[in-house]
Design a protein around this motif. Structure first.
Motif, PDB file in Angstrom:
ATOM      1  N   GLY A 119       0.991  -0.752   0.584  1.00  0.00           N
ATOM      2  CA  GLY A 119      -0.172   0.234   0.027  1.00  0.00           C
ATOM      3  C   GLY A 119       0.875   1.341   0.414  1.00  0.00           C
ATOM      4  N   THR A 120       0.575   2.449  -0.621  1.00  0.00           N
ATOM      5  CA  THR A 120       0.952   3.362  -0.344  1.00  0.00           C
ATOM      6  C   THR A 120      -0.474   4.426  -0.714  1.00  0.00           C
ATOM      7  N   ILE A 121       0.246   5.863  -0.007  1.00  0.00           N
ATOM      8  CA  ILE A 121      -0.587   7.063  -0.173  1.00  0.00           C
ATOM      9  C   ILE A 121      -0.404   7.786  -1.817  1.00  0.00           C
ATOM     10  N   VAL A 122       0.459   7.186  -2.320  1.00  0.00           N
ATOM     11  CA  VAL A 122       0.609   7.754  -3.957  1.00  0.00           C
ATOM     12  C   VAL A 122      -0.963   6.299  -5.203  1.00  0.00           C
ATOM     13  N   PRO A 123      -0.954   7.350  -5.514  1.00  0.00           N
ATOM     14  CA  PRO A 123      -2.584   6.721  -6.492  1.00  0.00           C
ATOM     15  C   PRO A 123      -1.372   5.914  -7.745  1.00  0.00           C
ATOM     16  N   ASN A 124      -0.682   4.774  -7.713  1.00  0.00           N
ATOM     17  CA  ASN A 124       0.030   4.422  -8.431  1.00  0.00           C
ATOM     18  C   ASN A 124      -0.200   3.181  -8.366  1.00  0.00           C
ATOM     19  N   TYR A 125      -1.746   2.757  -7.812  1.00  0.00           N
ATOM     20  CA  TYR A 125      -2.293   1.616  -8.425  1.00  0.00           C
ATOM     21  C   TYR A 125      -2.449   0.838  -9.119  1.00  0.00           C
ATOM     22  N   ALA A 126      -2.212  -1.166  -9.459  1.00  0.00           N
ATOM     23  CA  ALA A 126      -2.846  -1.998 -10.476  1.00  0.00           C
ATOM     24  C   ALA A 126      -3.515  -1.668 -11.102  1.00  0.00           C
ATOM     25  N   TYR A 127      -5.261  -1.472  -9.634  1.00  0.00           N
ATOM     26  CA  TYR A 127      -6.318  -1.436  -9.974  1.00  0.00           C
ATOM     27  C   TYR A 127      -7.365  -1.060  -9.583  1.00  0.00           C
ATOM     28  N   TRP A 128      -8.831   0.210 -10.202  1.00  0.00           N
ATOM     29  CA  TRP A 128      -8.988   1.430  -9.652  1.00  0.00           C
ATOM     30  C   TRP A 128     -10.740   0.362  -9.930  1.00  0.00           C
ATOM     31  N   GLY A 129     -11.439   0.922  -8.984  1.00  0.00           N
ATOM     32  CA  GLY A 129     -12.728   1.796  -9.417  1.00  0.00           C
ATOM     33  C   GLY A 129     -13.268   2.390  -9.509  1.00  0.00           C
ATOM     34  N   GLN A 130     -14.550   2.608 -10.210  1.00  0.00           N
ATOM     35  CA  GLN A 130     -15.497   3.396 -11.169  1.00  0.00           C
ATOM     36  C   GLN A 130     -15.871   3.889 -10.301  1.00  0.00           C
ATOM     37  N   GLY A 131     -15.384   4.811  -9.049  1.00  0.00           N
ATOM     38  CA  GLY A 131     -15.798   5.424  -7.680  1.00  0.00           C
ATOM     39  C   GLY A 131     -17.427   5.520  -7.616  1.00  0.00           C
ATOM     40  N   THR A 132     -17.473   6.506  -6.824  1.00  0.00           N
ATOM     41  CA  THR A 132     -18.394   6.490  -5.752  1.00  0.00           C
ATOM     42  C   THR A 132     -18.837   7.933  -4.918  1.00  0.00           C
ATOM     43  N   GLN A 133     -20.025   8.492  -5.904  1.00  0.00           N
ATOM     44  CA  GLN A 133     -19.868   9.917  -5.390  1.00  0.00           C
ATOM     45  C   GLN A 133     -20.007  10.584  -3.668  1.00  0.00           C
ATOM     46  N   VAL A 134     -19.312  11.062  -2.874  1.00  0.00           N
ATOM     47  CA  VAL A 134     -19.991  11.829  -1.465  1.00  0.00           C
ATOM     48  C   VAL A 134     -20.110  12.852  -1.582  1.00  0.00           C
ATOM     49  N   THR A 135     -21.558  13.325  -1.503  1.00  0.00           N
ATOM     50  CA  THR A 135     -22.002  14.581  -1.295  1.00  0.00           C
ATOM     51  C   THR A 135     -21.608  15.981  -0.215  1.00  0.00           C
ATOM     52  N   VAL A 136     -21.018  16.101   1.225  1.00  0.00           N
ATOM     53  CA  VAL A 136     -21.447  16.622   2.546  1.00  0.00           C
ATOM     54  C   VAL A 136     -21.500  18.427   2.026  1.00  0.00           C
ATOM     55  N   SER A 137     -23.010  18.228   2.453  1.00  0.00           N
ATOM     56  CA  SER A 137     -23.374  19.715   2.322  1.00  0.00           C
ATOM     57  C   SER A 137     -23.313  20.535   3.844  1.00  0.00           C
ATOM     58  N   SER A 138     -23.309  21.878   3.791  1.00  0.00           N
ATOM     59  CA  SER A 138     -22.711  22.975   4.820  1.00  0.00           C
ATOM     60  C   SER A 138     -24.722  23.065   5.429  1.00  0.00           C
TER      61      SER A 138
END
Length: 123
Positions: free
Chosen positions: A104-123
């Motif tokens: 693991g690493t905090i740098v985004p050089n991973y081999a495989y990725w998901g499609q993403g999910t939106q998170v929206t936080v309202s104030s």
């Protein structure tokens, strides 16, 4: 076929909570580190948290430390990101990714990725 599928995103008020899930298939889940990343509009993708393949190493970026918790259920091939005390600045598309090194690493050089999910936080 390697697949990572994120779920659990949505719209929440500031101070609320969400739990993201990353369901993995098509590879030896026990051998991979899993990371969570996010990308807000107009900004670069940034690392949020990761967990090593054996669970022995867990990392959080400073802005989420104490509010987010990463965990892994190897029986379900799923990694979770529990997000509490959400802030508007946490708004982004959240991605999970798999690292075959297992470290693991905090740098985004991973081999495989998901499609993403939106998170929206309202104030």
């Amino acid at each position: 076929e390697v697949q990572l599928v994120e779920s659990g995103g949505g719209l929440v008020q500031a101070g609320g909570s969400l739990r993201l899930s990353c369901a993995a298939s098509g590879f030896s889940f026990d051998d991979y580190a899993i990371g969570w990343f996010r990308q807000a509009p107009g900004k670069e993708r940034e690392g949020v948290s990761y967990i090593s393949s054996n669970g022995g190493t867990v990392y959080y970026r400073s802005s989420v430390r104490g509010r987010f918790t990463i965990s892994s259920d190897n029986a379900k091939n799923t990694v979770y990101l529990q997000m509490n005390s959400l802030k508007p600045e946490d708004t982004a598309v959240y991605y999970c990714a798999a690292d075959p090194s297992g470290l693991g690493t905090i740098v985004p050089n991973y081999a495989y990725w998901g499609q993403g999910t939106q998170v929206t936080v309202s104030s």
